[in-house]
Design an enzyme around this catalytic site. Structure first.
Site, PDB file in Angstrom:
ATOM      1  N   ASN A  61      -5.432  -9.561  -7.551  1.00  0.00           N
ATOM      2  CA  ASN A  61      -5.657 -10.219  -6.259  1.00  0.00           C
ATOM      3  C   ASN A  61      -7.003 -10.927  -6.162  1.00  0.00           C
ATOM      4  OD1 ASN A  61      -6.075  -7.247  -6.387  1.00  0.00           O
ATOM      5  ND2 ASN A  61      -7.253  -7.614  -4.529  1.00  0.00           N
ATOM      6  N   THR A 108      13.562   4.891  10.567  1.00  0.00           N
ATOM      7  CA  THR A 108      14.435   3.785  10.966  1.00  0.00           C
ATOM      8  C   THR A 108      13.901   2.483  10.402  1.00  0.00           C
ATOM      9  OG1 THR A 108      14.940   4.939  13.001  1.00  0.00           O
ATOM     10  CG2 THR A 108      15.417   2.570  12.960  1.00  0.00           C
ATOM     11  N   CYS A 136     -18.307  -6.227   1.710  1.00  0.00           N
ATOM     12  CA  CYS A 136     -19.271  -5.705   2.682  1.00  0.00           C
ATOM     13  C   CYS A 136     -19.060  -4.201   2.846  1.00  0.00           C
ATOM     14  CB  CYS A 136     -19.059  -6.362   4.038  1.00  0.00           C
ATOM     15  SG  CYS A 136     -19.522  -8.069   4.047  1.00  0.00           S
ATOM     16  N   THR A 190       0.846  -1.197   0.000  1.00  0.00           N
ATOM     17  CA  THR A 190       0.000   0.000   0.000  1.00  0.00           C
ATOM     18  C   THR A 190       0.882   1.248   0.000  1.00  0.00           C
ATOM     19  OG1 THR A 190      -1.762  -1.135   1.176  1.00  0.00           O
ATOM     20  CG2 THR A 190      -1.774   1.271   1.297  1.00  0.00           C
ATOM     21  N   SER A 229       4.980  -6.988  -1.375  1.00  0.00           N
ATOM     22  CA  SER A 229       4.476  -7.036   0.002  1.00  0.00           C
ATOM     23  C   SER A 229       5.004  -8.280   0.718  1.00  0.00           C
ATOM     24  CB  SER A 229       2.939  -7.081  -0.039  1.00  0.00           C
ATOM     25  OG  SER A 229       2.424  -7.295   1.247  1.00  0.00           O
ATOM     26  N   HIS A 243       3.859  -9.943   3.370  1.00  0.00           N
ATOM     27  CA  HIS A 243       2.930 -10.966   3.872  1.00  0.00           C
ATOM     28  C   HIS A 243       2.184 -11.717   2.776  1.00  0.00           C
ATOM     29  CE1 HIS A 243      -1.088  -8.780   3.726  1.00  0.00           C
ATOM     30  NE2 HIS A 243      -0.260  -7.780   3.528  1.00  0.00           N
TER      31      HIS A 243
HETATM   32  C1  PLP Z   1      -2.541  -6.487  -5.481  1.00  0.00           C
HETATM   33  C2  PLP Z   1      -2.342  -5.905  -4.115  1.00  0.00           C
HETATM   34  N1  PLP Z   1      -1.780  -4.709  -3.988  1.00  0.00           N
HETATM   35  C3  PLP Z   1      -1.560  -4.144  -2.788  1.00  0.00           C
HETATM   36  C4  PLP Z   1      -1.932  -4.766  -1.635  1.00  0.00           C
HETATM   37  C5  PLP Z   1      -1.659  -4.109  -0.305  1.00  0.00           C
HETATM   38  O1  PLP Z   1      -0.577  -4.753   0.289  1.00  0.00           O
HETATM   39  P1  PLP Z   1      -0.126  -4.461   1.800  1.00  0.00           P
HETATM   40  O2  PLP Z   1      -1.057  -5.243   2.658  1.00  0.00           O
HETATM   41  O3  PLP Z   1       1.283  -4.933   1.870  1.00  0.00           O
HETATM   42  O4  PLP Z   1      -0.232  -2.998   2.025  1.00  0.00           O
HETATM   43  C6  PLP Z   1      -2.545  -6.019  -1.713  1.00  0.00           C
HETATM   44  C7  PLP Z   1      -3.020  -6.698  -0.492  1.00  0.00           C
HETATM   45  O5  PLP Z   1      -4.164  -6.983  -0.317  1.00  0.00           O
HETATM   46  C8  PLP Z   1      -2.750  -6.609  -2.984  1.00  0.00           C
HETATM   47  O6  PLP Z   1      -3.318  -7.785  -3.108  1.00  0.00           O
END
Ligand code: PLP
Length: 522
Positions: A229, A318, A444, A150, A278, A280
């Site tokens: 996604n 940092t 939602c 993000t 990202s 995670h």
């Molecule tokens: C395609 C895409 N872009 C950006 C993000 C945002 O990632 P982060 O959770 O690392 O901010 C996501 C997460 O849902 C994503 O799937």
């Protein structure tokens, strides 16, 4: 209440008949579709608009359904099966191992230059930077740590557009981007920039001709995601990069949060200037991400965060050493997992000895590998594993449920399968599947369930977008879990359809699309 419906129906192009349905009669047991009648999961999206009005809602079912309640669910010992890998992936235990020392003993500030605490933390951050760079074929100097995709998306889109605002005021993106890209563009729109939101084709892929036609002399940035996604659709990033190289002065950003670590990514082959990653989404920790920012030719952008000038001055603050180490280790493991394409080339090393993978996690077509420790593992091949599970899931559902539509390109990332189930009300479907943690095509909002804007952009009818489910498979998903999910889906879809008068009509061979619903009255 749908107790009695009269409508004119047609069984063919010319024969109009009257037909009355009383209540929710179910005259069939589980319908086992056969042969040519069965719609495949690659059917085109339905355009039929009204079916959700005639499928049973939760309060009409005659059996108890309930959305898993937060408190109830948290108390329960047994948790649902996790098939939501696009939302987040579990942290690989090897990643956690690598991070732990930097949360305990090695707590130095990586920017401290005067003592060993700082030096060891700095070394760990630089090693992590190199691992991330290696995964995408970049130079470590081009890797900027951020808090996640993000932040990187905000930084790339606002940063490039604002830096060039005196001469250039135009940005191109697509209608199916992640919310944080669309919202960054909306913000730029408020600041006076022009934004073009490219449509996508019914398979979710953009048209290169439309992209080229949208380019203007004042275009500073094109931002197009690598893997979607919601649908797993893969955009032709290499072709887009080649096209944009022909136009001097346009930067190419791609949100690759769902791609890096899942499919091969090479920033030079793709001619990408800025890329978002990202932690995670690739079995690393939450709260850390990366901006790949090309150095030659140099990308100029206005930083969002100002301060100590860390990270080439592009992202002050940092660095969180443990999180940087986490995304670095996740990238290192992902590269290895992808590189091993055949079992014969599989090298047993310390990584695999420490791997949490158990034989049961792997598809049975991969041979066992005996480690000297006495533990046996199957080859750690993320992609082969996800491919096999994906095939198993699609075939299992397709063999037992008809009228299922796959949303998005079939050549998309196999770990993200988005299916719509006709003649089933989406909310009821999701509520009945409380043993599985899934995402649906309905987002939602406070008052209503809005169908996904991504699926709508692909041309899916509202009800089909509502009845869609996203199945997210990953490194730790097992065959047994997939089999359980198939069983649950088949049972639930059949049960819900049995109660649908519309489904009954379909079974009787009535062409639903030819019904003149304007003659209906209750
Ligand atoms: C395609 C895409 N872009 C950006 C993000 C945002 O990632 P982060 O959770 O690392 O901010 C996501 C997460 O849902 C994503 O799937």
């Amino acid at each position: 209440m749908l107790s009695r419906i009269s409508r004119a129906a047609s069984r063919g192009p010319s024969s109009k008949v009257s037909h009355t349905v009383t209540g929710y009669r179910s005259r069939r047991g589980i319908v086992q579709p056969s042969g040519a009648d069965r719609a495949s999961v690659v059917d085109l999206p339905s355009t039929y608009k009204d079916e959700s009005h005639f499928t049973p809602r939760a309060d009409m079912l005659g059996f108890k359904l309930g959305m898993p309640q937060r408190e109830e669910s948290l108390k329960e010992k047994v948790r649902p099966i996790y098939l939501d890998m696009q939302a987040t992936t579990p942290v690989d235990p090897r990643v956690l191992d690598a991070m732990l020392p930097y949360l305990t003993d090695q707590y130095g500030n990586p920017h401290s230059r005067t003592h060993a605490y700082g030096w060891e933390a700095e070394q760990a951050v630089e090693d992590a930077r190199k691992h991330v760079a290696d995964l995408i074929a970049a130079d470590p100097k081009e890797i900027i740590f951020t808090s996640g995709a993000t932040e990187t998306n905000n930084m790339a889109i606002k940063g490039v557009a604002r830096f060039h605002k005196e001469k250039k005021k135009h940005v191109i993106t697509t209608q199916t981007e992640h919310k944080c890209v669309l919202d960054s563009c909306r913000k730029l729109g408020e600041e006076g920039f022009d934004i073009t939101y490219l449509p996508v084709q019914t398979n979710g892929v953009i048209s290169l001709e439309e992209l080229e036609a949208a380019i203007r002399p004042d275009t500073s940035l094109v931002s197009i995601m690598t893997v979607n996604n919601e649908t797993g659709v893969i955009q032709p990033i290499k072709e887009i990069g080649a096209l944009l190289r022909k136009h001097r002065g346009i930067y190419f950003h791609t949100d690759a949060a769902q791609a890096v670590g899942k499919i091969p990514v090479d920033v030079n082959e793709m001619n990408v200037d800025i890329m978002s990653i990202s932690g995670h989404k690739l079995y690393g920790p939450k709260g850390v991400g990366v901006a790949y920012v090309r150095r030659r030719p140099r990308v100029r952008l206005e930083p969002i965060l100002n301060g100590g000038g860390q990270e080439r001055g592009l992202r002050s603050g940092t660095l969180p050493t443990a999180l940087a180490v986490g995304i670095g280790e996740a990238a290192r493991i992902a590269k290895k997992e992808m590189a091993v394409s055949t079992v014969s080339s599989f090298v047993l090393d310390d990584d695999y000895a420490r791997s949490p993978f158990h034989a049961s996690c792997y598809p049975s077509d991969l041979p066992f590998i005996q480690l000297s420790s006495g533990n046996d593992f199957r080859a750690g091949r993320d992609r082969a594993h996800v491919d096999a599970l994906s095939k198993r899931l699609i075939e299992g559902i397709n063999a037992n449920v008809e009228h299922v539509v796959r949303n998005g390109d079939v050549a998309g990332y196999p770990g993200c399968i988005n299916l719509s189930f006709s003649y089933v009300e989406g909310e009821s479907l999701l509520m009945a599947l409380k043993d599985i943690a899934l995402s649906s095509g309905s987002a939602c909002t406070s008052a209503s369930l809005e169908p996904s804007y991504v699926l709508r952009a692909l041309g899916a009818a509202e009800d089909m977008a509502h009845s869609s489910l996203r199945f997210g498979l990953g490194r730790f998903t097992t065959e047994a879990e997939v089999d359980f999910v198939i069983q649950q889906i088949v049972r639930t879809v059949h049960r819900l359809r049995e109660m649908s008068p519309l489904w009954e009509m379909v079974q009787e061979g009535i062409d639903i699309n030819s019904i003149d619903w304007s003659q209906s009255h209750n």
